[in-house]
Scaffold this motif. Sequence first.
Motif, PDB file in Angstrom:
ATOM      1  N   THR A 140      -0.395  -1.138   4.825  1.00  0.00           N
ATOM      2  CA  THR A 140      -1.333  -0.420   5.689  1.00  0.00           C
ATOM      3  C   THR A 140      -0.950  -0.608   7.154  1.00  0.00           C
ATOM      4  O   THR A 140      -0.926   0.351   7.923  1.00  0.00           O
ATOM      5  CB  THR A 140      -2.772  -0.921   5.452  1.00  0.00           C
ATOM      6  OG1 THR A 140      -3.068  -0.811   4.060  1.00  0.00           O
ATOM      7  CG2 THR A 140      -3.779  -0.090   6.242  1.00  0.00           C
ATOM      8  N   TYR A 184       0.494   4.369   2.968  1.00  0.00           N
ATOM      9  CA  TYR A 184      -0.714   4.409   2.128  1.00  0.00           C
ATOM     10  C   TYR A 184      -0.368   4.043   0.702  1.00  0.00           C
ATOM     11  O   TYR A 184       0.599   4.561   0.127  1.00  0.00           O
ATOM     12  CB  TYR A 184      -1.314   5.821   2.182  1.00  0.00           C
ATOM     13  CG  TYR A 184      -2.417   6.081   1.192  1.00  0.00           C
ATOM     14  CD1 TYR A 184      -3.694   5.568   1.389  1.00  0.00           C
ATOM     15  CD2 TYR A 184      -2.194   6.879   0.055  1.00  0.00           C
ATOM     16  CE1 TYR A 184      -4.729   5.826   0.479  1.00  0.00           C
ATOM     17  CE2 TYR A 184      -3.222   7.147  -0.846  1.00  0.00           C
ATOM     18  CZ  TYR A 184      -4.482   6.617  -0.626  1.00  0.00           C
ATOM     19  OH  TYR A 184      -5.494   6.881  -1.519  1.00  0.00           O
ATOM     20  N   HIS A 220     -11.040  -2.722   0.418  1.00  0.00           N
ATOM     21  CA  HIS A 220     -11.504  -2.387   1.761  1.00  0.00           C
ATOM     22  C   HIS A 220     -11.010  -3.484   2.687  1.00  0.00           C
ATOM     23  O   HIS A 220     -11.192  -4.667   2.385  1.00  0.00           O
ATOM     24  CB  HIS A 220     -13.036  -2.293   1.797  1.00  0.00           C
ATOM     25  CG  HIS A 220     -13.559  -1.686   3.062  1.00  0.00           C
ATOM     26  ND1 HIS A 220     -13.461  -2.327   4.271  1.00  0.00           N
ATOM     27  CD2 HIS A 220     -14.158  -0.499   3.312  1.00  0.00           C
ATOM     28  CE1 HIS A 220     -13.991  -1.550   5.219  1.00  0.00           C
ATOM     29  NE2 HIS A 220     -14.417  -0.433   4.653  1.00  0.00           N
ATOM     30  N   GLN A 237     -14.419   9.371  -2.024  1.00  0.00           N
ATOM     31  CA  GLN A 237     -13.065   8.820  -2.153  1.00  0.00           C
ATOM     32  C   GLN A 237     -12.506   8.975  -3.560  1.00  0.00           C
ATOM     33  O   GLN A 237     -11.306   9.181  -3.741  1.00  0.00           O
ATOM     34  CB  GLN A 237     -13.057   7.340  -1.751  1.00  0.00           C
ATOM     35  CG  GLN A 237     -13.247   7.132  -0.264  1.00  0.00           C
ATOM     36  CD  GLN A 237     -13.357   5.660   0.093  1.00  0.00           C
ATOM     37  OE1 GLN A 237     -12.672   4.809  -0.486  1.00  0.00           O
ATOM     38  NE2 GLN A 237     -14.229   5.340   1.030  1.00  0.00           N
ATOM     39  N   SER A 287      -7.383   7.512   5.193  1.00  0.00           N
ATOM     40  CA  SER A 287      -7.449   6.083   4.919  1.00  0.00           C
ATOM     41  C   SER A 287      -6.682   5.286   5.971  1.00  0.00           C
ATOM     42  O   SER A 287      -7.192   4.296   6.505  1.00  0.00           O
ATOM     43  CB  SER A 287      -6.893   5.824   3.523  1.00  0.00           C
ATOM     44  OG  SER A 287      -6.770   4.455   3.291  1.00  0.00           O
ATOM     45  N   GLU A 307      -8.523   2.825   8.569  1.00  0.00           N
ATOM     46  CA  GLU A 307      -8.221   1.404   8.414  1.00  0.00           C
ATOM     47  C   GLU A 307      -7.523   0.835   9.635  1.00  0.00           C
ATOM     48  O   GLU A 307      -7.672  -0.338   9.950  1.00  0.00           O
ATOM     49  CB  GLU A 307      -7.463   1.158   7.105  1.00  0.00           C
ATOM     50  CG  GLU A 307      -8.420   1.310   5.935  1.00  0.00           C
ATOM     51  CD  GLU A 307      -7.802   1.169   4.563  1.00  0.00           C
ATOM     52  OE1 GLU A 307      -6.718   0.600   4.448  1.00  0.00           O
ATOM     53  OE2 GLU A 307      -8.438   1.638   3.608  1.00  0.00           O
TER      54      GLU A 307
END
Lengths: 238, 179
Positions: free
Chosen positions: A25, A30, A37, A107, A229, A233
């Motif tokens: 990340t 990805y 999380h 999601q 995402s 993030e």
Amino acid sequence: MSKTFTLDGKPIPFEDGQTIMEAATAAGVYIPHLCHHPEFTPHGSCKLCNVNVNGRTCSACTFPATEGQDVLSETTEINQDRQKITQMLFIEGNHLCPGCEKSGNCQLQAVAYHLNMLDNHFPHFYPKREMDASHPDVMIDHNRCIFCSLCVRASQQADGKNVFAISGRGINKHLIVNSESGQLKDSDINAGDRAAHICPTGAILIKRTGYTVPIGERIYDHKQIDQVSLETEHESHD
Amino acid sequence: MTNKIRVATTSLAGCFGCHMSFLDIDERMLQLAEAVEFDRSPITDIERCTNCDIGLIEGGVCNSENVHVLREFRKNCKTLVAVGACAINGGLPAMRNFIPLEECLAEAYLDGIGVENPQIPSDPELPLLLDKVRPIHEIVKIDYFLPGCPPSADVFWKFLTDLLEGREPSLPYELVHYD
């Protein structure tokens, strides 16, 4: 930051103690996931982040990065496994997107779109789990719960409460509410709590907020979950 | 006789919305009509389908007649396609799967508001309801799936032009949706 492993042939830098997911990340790569999380303890239940590490299948969200690892993620085989896992999640619940107010912002649905999932493949379970609409502001449709436990973790780790838990065994496992009646209205939850907003599916919803975003402007209408995402993030780390 | 590709279509426990969305290809229908001949379909008068290349099925399976029609299509169509959310996972009609069938019928024909001469229809002409609404892949083998409630006109167009031009059908991200 001199240590690296390779992910699909690309060198990924990492610091000791980082998982493969965290390092990927941070490097802008990805890896599909639902129960992971960045702010909460990894869970390892959804299995969508399965990657191949030096020949063995591991969950990227729990597996530590080490020097020189050869990690494969975006292979046809692994993505087919991910699609089958997503299909299992769909048939195990009642994911009737045309009537779900999370549609377009979900999601689970977005991962399925990302994996180009066109059907559910398996016979449907059609589980019959009661809804909990007892709370004035928050409701639970248990038939959409994928047991990612993000609400459990968010309630404990972010809200300092202990509203949710997963109970039961095997296919009978289910989300429970920590109140004497077992109902949401008698729990400590508030509509502003992190736990009330973190559900990746349409299982935990805020009442009277459905269908307010026009079709075409919802999160995943034009952007794939990989892009969304990584953006969100990275924001949460800044 | 022509060499046109033969297409049959039907709606089982559907709402005809998928057929309407198919018609939303608008004037492209004229282009399609040059390559395609319609066999059994709500838009033709043909009662039974025979030797088709493509069968498009809208709707899940909710009663005995749906099962017979679906089997007829499977027997006669080389390529059978599940069109729309209902055919793929039962769709919103499958919400009745959580209520016993007797209660559904009683609500509609015995206890419902404004019901006169309450009785559950039982003429043998009427197909019996199944205890649950089912997706069509649980009854017969399905070759392709077009998700959406309904799939957009562009989904139909992309799928049919891919097939007609001999390509493996595929749907890009913008065309895949379940709602």
